[in-house]
Design an enzyme around this catalytic site. Structure first.
Site, mmCIF file in Angstrom:
data_model
loop_
_atom_site.group_PDB
_atom_site.id
_atom_site.type_symbol
_atom_site.label_atom_id
_atom_site.label_comp_id
_atom_site.label_asym_id
_atom_site.label_seq_id
_atom_site.Cartn_x
_atom_site.Cartn_y
_atom_site.Cartn_z
ATOM 1 N N GLU A 60 0.810 -1.226 0.000
ATOM 2 C CA GLU A 60 0.000 0.000 0.000
ATOM 3 C C GLU A 60 0.844 1.277 0.000
ATOM 4 O O GLU A 60 0.633 2.171 0.815
ATOM 5 C CB GLU A 60 -0.949 -0.012 1.210
ATOM 6 C CG GLU A 60 -1.844 -1.244 1.236
ATOM 7 C CD GLU A 60 -2.799 -1.293 2.434
ATOM 8 O OE1 GLU A 60 -2.697 -0.424 3.316
ATOM 9 O OE2 GLU A 60 -3.628 -2.203 2.472
ATOM 10 N N HIS A 108 -10.200 -6.372 -1.787
ATOM 11 C CA HIS A 108 -11.216 -6.295 -0.738
ATOM 12 C C HIS A 108 -12.442 -5.641 -1.374
ATOM 13 O O HIS A 108 -12.462 -4.434 -1.604
ATOM 14 C CB HIS A 108 -10.709 -5.456 0.443
ATOM 15 C CG HIS A 108 -9.569 -6.111 1.157
ATOM 16 N ND1 HIS A 108 -9.724 -7.281 1.871
ATOM 17 C CD2 HIS A 108 -8.267 -5.791 1.267
ATOM 18 C CE1 HIS A 108 -8.553 -7.634 2.392
ATOM 19 N NE2 HIS A 108 -7.652 -6.751 2.027
ATOM 20 N N GLU A 142 -5.731 -10.974 -1.150
ATOM 21 C CA GLU A 142 -6.485 -10.778 0.102
ATOM 22 C C GLU A 142 -7.987 -10.714 -0.156
ATOM 23 O O GLU A 142 -8.712 -9.966 0.495
ATOM 24 C CB GLU A 142 -6.057 -9.474 0.792
ATOM 25 C CG GLU A 142 -4.583 -9.350 1.057
ATOM 26 C CD GLU A 142 -4.199 -8.103 1.844
ATOM 27 O OE1 GLU A 142 -5.073 -7.437 2.422
ATOM 28 O OE2 GLU A 142 -2.987 -7.796 1.877
ATOM 29 N N ASN A 162 2.237 -4.984 -3.206
ATOM 30 C CA ASN A 162 0.856 -5.387 -2.911
ATOM 31 C C ASN A 162 0.010 -4.149 -2.626
ATOM 32 O O ASN A 162 0.471 -3.222 -1.967
ATOM 33 C CB ASN A 162 0.909 -6.295 -1.662
ATOM 34 C CG ASN A 162 -0.383 -7.035 -1.389
ATOM 35 O OD1 ASN A 162 -0.937 -7.674 -2.290
ATOM 36 N ND2 ASN A 162 -0.870 -6.961 -0.155
ATOM 37 N N ASP A 221 -11.830 -10.625 -0.271
ATOM 38 C CA ASP A 221 -13.064 -10.884 0.479
ATOM 39 C C ASP A 221 -14.153 -10.029 -0.155
ATOM 40 O O ASP A 221 -13.857 -9.045 -0.843
ATOM 41 C CB ASP A 221 -12.915 -10.641 1.994
ATOM 42 C CG ASP A 221 -12.220 -9.334 2.368
ATOM 43 O OD1 ASP A 221 -12.241 -8.380 1.552
ATOM 44 O OD2 ASP A 221 -11.677 -9.264 3.477
HETATM 45 C C1 XIL Z 1 -5.750 -6.463 8.596
HETATM 46 C C2 XIL Z 1 -6.060 -7.638 9.510
HETATM 47 O O1 XIL Z 1 -6.980 -8.472 8.854
HETATM 48 C C3 XIL Z 1 -6.645 -7.156 10.825
HETATM 49 O O2 XIL Z 1 -6.807 -8.231 11.740
HETATM 50 C C4 XIL Z 1 -5.737 -6.106 11.442
HETATM 51 O O3 XIL Z 1 -6.338 -5.582 12.609
HETATM 52 C C5 XIL Z 1 -5.453 -4.990 10.456
HETATM 53 O O4 XIL Z 1 -4.913 -5.531 9.252
HETATM 54 N N1 XIL Z 1 -4.627 -4.861 3.870
HETATM 55 C C6 XIL Z 1 -3.588 -5.607 4.327
HETATM 56 C C7 XIL Z 1 -3.760 -6.486 5.533
HETATM 57 O O5 XIL Z 1 -2.539 -5.644 3.679
HETATM 58 O O6 XIL Z 1 -2.586 -6.649 6.251
HETATM 59 C C8 XIL Z 1 -4.863 -5.984 6.426
HETATM 60 O O7 XIL Z 1 -5.075 -6.937 7.459
HETATM 61 C C9 XIL Z 1 -6.114 -5.741 5.622
HETATM 62 C C10 XIL Z 1 -5.892 -4.707 4.551
#
Ligand code: XIL
Length: 441
Positions: free
Chosen positions: A254, A331, A361, A295, A363
């Site tokens: 990020e 996401h 990641e 990423n 969802d």
């Molecule tokens: C999130 C975790 O899922 C949570 O449990 C934590 O509190 C915060 O981080 N992008 C990412 C991940 O790269 O590391 C993040 O994970 C979600 C967004």
């Protein structure tokens, strides 16, 4: 001594608890290409524990991996050398079990290869030669509380439904270096051991990120030199600790904001944009065999953030920075599913730069009010399916990871039911569609 049989490139050798495959195989690295990829297949039978494969080049371990105890498996290992030429790679196979037999076969040389340091242009995946294995499905695994560590239903749900593990939190800097100079690998090690014991791959996440940083980083203004030294030490210690055990790392997470600018962070503030290239170089030095990823979220669809990310990857590659892949977090919120061809076009944008892509990641959160509603769940399943079909169609798309094992625990909130398994660990339609999409590679 336990007996085992092994063959490298179909040559039988004497067996022992550690099997050294004596007949070394030569690997040709052609002029101008300081790196190549050794692609192999292994088939294990009669093993209950994962046999371990080690590859050695000039006395140096270049790869170390747990094999799946039963199945046919496609493996690819980078071979990075300073000069073009012909090199011998030796394989060593370790199994403690009498009944365990493993065959290794050479599939191909060449094609996808990581960048070697100090050469101007990294050699990266040639689509024609990229290994054609089924896309592994991964999940983020939480490990902070004892309840996750001891919940056998959770373990079983993970091991029987996924092939790859990303630590959801415990490889972030606040966990690994909570105090300056004091590293704590306890949680992360137990997760990596859990993965190895079960024959699962591990994605390392995330080396440089503006969140979940320890206080000692955020509570101070850093000079360029001082923070550079800390970051180099951190990256080399962490990546070195897992050398040969972690297939790919999210090196920079990020780093671009949604307006396409560099994201504010202690790293950007003190080091400027150089921190990204340096992070990749340090990680590569610490484990030349790991694939290194940039990423981010919201970089899959067209927009200024994707444009900036494409430009950054191009620039890094032109400078010879060892970047091997782009991770698309994905996401998403529930809505009309995009056409698979559209998602494929998004993935190709990155793959065409000569790097791999992964969905890292995913969802898909549903409004809690609709979380039982068949239409919304169907949309969710189709959104996942579009992404999976697209990944399957793009040969450089090498893994598909979702951000949690089941709806029972998710950072989006359980009420949004965003994952592939229900709260009681049953497979959802989304799971079946994703698997279906991967069946045909
Ligand atoms: C999130 C975790 O899922 C949570 O449990 C934590 O509190 C915060 O981080 N992008 C990412 C991940 O790269 O590391 C993040 O994970 C979600 C967004």
């Amino acid at each position: 001594m336990a007996a085992a049989t092994a063959a490298l490139f179909a040559l039988p050798v004497n067996a022992g608890a550690t099997v050294v495959v004596r007949k070394a195989k030569t690997v040709k690295v052609t002029a101008g290409a300081p790196a190549t990829l050794l692609t192999m297949q292994s088939r294990a039978a009669g093993c209950t524990k994962p046999p371990r494969l080690t590859l050695v080049l000039k006395g140096r371990r270049i790869a170390h991996q747990a094999l799946r105890p039963r199945k046919l498996q496609h493996l690819s290992f980078p071979v990075v050398v300073k000069h073009a030429g012909t090199y011998k790679v030796k394989a060593r196979l370790r199994t403690g079990e009498r009944s365990c037999r493993v065959r290794l076969g050479l599939a191909a040389f060449g094609g996808p290869a990581p960048a070697a340091r100090s050469k101007s242009s990294p050699v990266l995946p040639d689509p024609m030669l990229a290994p054609k294995r089924a896309v592994p499905l991964g999940a983020a695994v939480e490990w902070r509380s004892l309840s996750w560590q001891t919940d056998s239903d959770y373990h079983r749900a993970f091991t029987s439904n996924f092939e790859s593990l990303t630590p959801e939190n415990v490889m972030k800097m606040e966990y690994l270096e909570p105090e300056r100079g004091e590293f704590d690998f306890n949680y992360a090690d137990s997760l990596v051991d859990f993965a190895a014991k079960n024959g699962k791959e591990v994605r390392g996440h995330a080396l440089v990120w503006h969140q979940q940083l320890p206080k000692w980083i955020t509570s101070k203004r850093w000079s360029r030199d001082e923070l550079n030294k800390e970051l180099e030490l951190y990256i080399k210690t962490v990546v070195g600790h897992y050398r040969g055990r972690i297939a790919e790392w999210d090196v920079a997470n990020e780093v671009i904001d949604n307006h396409g600018n560099w994201r504010e962070s202690p790293f950007y503030e003190a080091l400027g944009e150089d921190f990204v290239a340096n992070a990749f170089r340090w990680a590569h030095e610490a484990d030349p065999g790991a694939k290194l990823y940039l990423n981010d979220f919201d970089i899959e669809f067209d927009g200024v953030k994707a444009d900036k990310t494409v430009a950054l990857v191009k620039k890094l590659r032109a400078e010879g920075v060892p970047i091997h892949g782009v991770g698309l977090q994905m996401h998403w919120d529930e809505g009309a599913p995009p056409a698979p061809a559209e998602v494929q076009r998004w993935l190709r944008r990155y793959a065409d730069l000569g790097v791999e892509v992964q969905i890292t990641e995913m969802d898909v959160a549903i409004e809690p009010a609709y979380n039982q509603h068949p239409e919304h769940l169907e949309n969710q399943a189709k959104q996942y399916e579009s992404a999976a079909i697209a990944c399957n169609a793009v040969v450089q798309c090498t893994k598909f990871t979702v951000w949690g094992v089941s709806d029972k625990y998710t950072w989006r909130g359980s009420q949004t039911v965003p994952l592939l398994l229900t709260e009681s660990y049953a497979r959802k339609r989304a799971y079946e569609l994703v698997r279906g999409a991967f069946a045909s590679r």
